[in-house]
Scaffold this motif. Structure first.
Motif, PDB file in Angstrom:
ATOM      1  N   ALA A 189       0.883  -1.475   0.404  1.00 42.44           N
ATOM      2  CA  ALA A 189       0.015  -0.295  -0.169  1.00 42.44           C
ATOM      3  C   ALA A 189       1.323   1.622   0.065  1.00 42.44           C
ATOM      4  N   ARG A 190       2.600   0.968   0.740  1.00 48.41           N
ATOM      5  CA  ARG A 190       2.891   2.182   0.337  1.00 48.41           C
ATOM      6  C   ARG A 190       3.486   2.221  -0.671  1.00 48.41           C
ATOM      7  N   HIS A 191       4.251   1.776  -1.160  1.00 48.71           N
ATOM      8  CA  HIS A 191       4.145   2.123  -2.607  1.00 48.71           C
ATOM      9  C   HIS A 191       3.319   2.187  -3.559  1.00 48.71           C
ATOM     10  N   VAL A 192       1.930   1.796  -3.682  1.00 46.95           N
ATOM     11  CA  VAL A 192       0.804   1.879  -4.139  1.00 46.95           C
ATOM     12  C   VAL A 192       0.330   3.885  -3.844  1.00 46.95           C
ATOM     13  N   LEU A 193       0.798   4.399  -2.932  1.00 44.61           N
ATOM     14  CA  LEU A 193       0.458   5.890  -2.347  1.00 44.61           C
ATOM     15  C   LEU A 193       1.612   6.592  -3.068  1.00 44.61           C
ATOM     16  N   LEU A 194       3.106   6.063  -3.371  1.00 41.45           N
ATOM     17  CA  LEU A 194       3.593   6.425  -4.082  1.00 41.45           C
ATOM     18  C   LEU A 194       3.367   6.764  -5.265  1.00 41.45           C
ATOM     19  N   SER A 195       3.228   5.753  -6.092  1.00 37.23           N
ATOM     20  CA  SER A 195       3.041   5.805  -7.692  1.00 37.23           C
ATOM     21  C   SER A 195       2.115   6.854  -7.543  1.00 37.23           C
ATOM     22  N   ALA A 199       1.759   9.661  -9.841  1.00 37.20           N
ATOM     23  CA  ALA A 199       0.490  10.103 -10.778  1.00 37.20           C
ATOM     24  C   ALA A 199      -0.300  11.625 -11.014  1.00 37.20           C
ATOM     25  N   ALA A 200      -0.461  11.423  -9.423  1.00 32.46           N
ATOM     26  CA  ALA A 200      -0.764  13.319  -9.729  1.00 32.46           C
ATOM     27  C   ALA A 200      -0.009  14.558  -9.380  1.00 32.46           C
ATOM     28  N   HIS A 213       8.686   6.705   4.069  1.00 32.17           N
ATOM     29  CA  HIS A 213       8.578   5.050   3.598  1.00 32.17           C
ATOM     30  C   HIS A 213      10.514   4.760   3.945  1.00 32.17           C
ATOM     31  N   LEU A 214      11.259   5.069   2.868  1.00 32.64           N
ATOM     32  CA  LEU A 214      12.766   4.729   3.157  1.00 32.64           C
ATOM     33  C   LEU A 214      13.176   5.062   4.673  1.00 32.64           C
TER      34      LEU A 214
END
Length: 222
Positions: A189-195, A199-200, A213-214
């Motif tokens: 989910a964290r990686h989805v949020l980053l992507s 995109a936004a 995240h890191l």
């Protein structure tokens, strides 16, 4: 002043000049004395001094400015990058990732194209199913993060990321072994949020999400 005792003279002259720079005789940005001064100090001819200066310029220590002279541009020969990475611990690697990837995420949000977003989504999907082994997961995770760095359209950031990749892969495998687990719903989910932030076109959120995240990975090691 110590004088050269054996050949090759230019190599010896370069070593002596480098020793004097390391000792603080000349400061960063300071102009070196001319060849007519350095040659008798080193016990060589002016042509040998010129060759020694060329050697140190090639190693990034000196720079010749046309019509101005020779200047100190580094106080030592930069250490081989691969050697630095091999010696670096996991925390140092993650800190380097934070510096590179948080800025790359912000730039990616500003500059990403539709093709970039598609590539990021593909890498995200591949990461989600890369669960057969720890190594497979790390490789898919690295590919996802690289897709964001690519979307930043900054060749220097991409080169830095790619230069880190071999040691990064090793460090991430070591870290995940310590944690005795990888992947999971929350992590994905964290990686989805980053992507999504990239995109936004939300540069601030993308940088913050990458850093958060890191930083969590770094915190898990302490």
């Amino acid at each position: 002043m110590p004088q050269i005792q054996r050949t090759p003279l230019a190599d010896q002259a370069a070593d002596l000049l480098l020793d004097r720079i390391r000792s603080g005789e000349w400061e960063l940005g300071q102009k070196l004395p001319g060849e007519t001064t350095l040659a008798p100090q080193l016990g060589v001819g002016r042509s040998t001094v010129r060759e020694a200066i060329r050697q140190l310029a090639g190693r990034g220590v000196l720079a010749t400015r046309q019509g101005s002279g020779v200047f100190v541009t580094a106080l030592d020969v930069p250490e081989d990058w691969d050697a630095v990475l091999r010696r670096a611990d996991i925390v140092s690697i993650i800190e380097a990732r934070i510096a590179i990837e948080s800025e790359a995420a912000a730039l990616a949000a500003e500059r990403r194209t539709a093709a970039d977003v598609r590539a990021i989504r593909r890498a995200l999907d591949a990461r989600a199913v890369a669960t057969a082994s720890l190594e497979e997961h790390v490789d898919a995770d690295t590919a996802f993060h690289r897709s964001i760095v690519v979307a930043a359209h900054n060749p220097i950031l991409l080169e830095l990321f790619d230069g880190l990749t071999p040691r990064l892969r090793q460090a991430m495998i070591e870290m995940l072994r310590i944690r005795a687990g990888f992947g999971g719903t929350a992590d994905h989910a964290r990686h989805v949020l980053l992507s999504d932030t990239v995109a936004a076109h939300d540069a601030r959120a993308a940088a913050a999400e990458s850093r958060a995240h890191l930083s969590e990975l770094k915190g898990a090691l302490s």
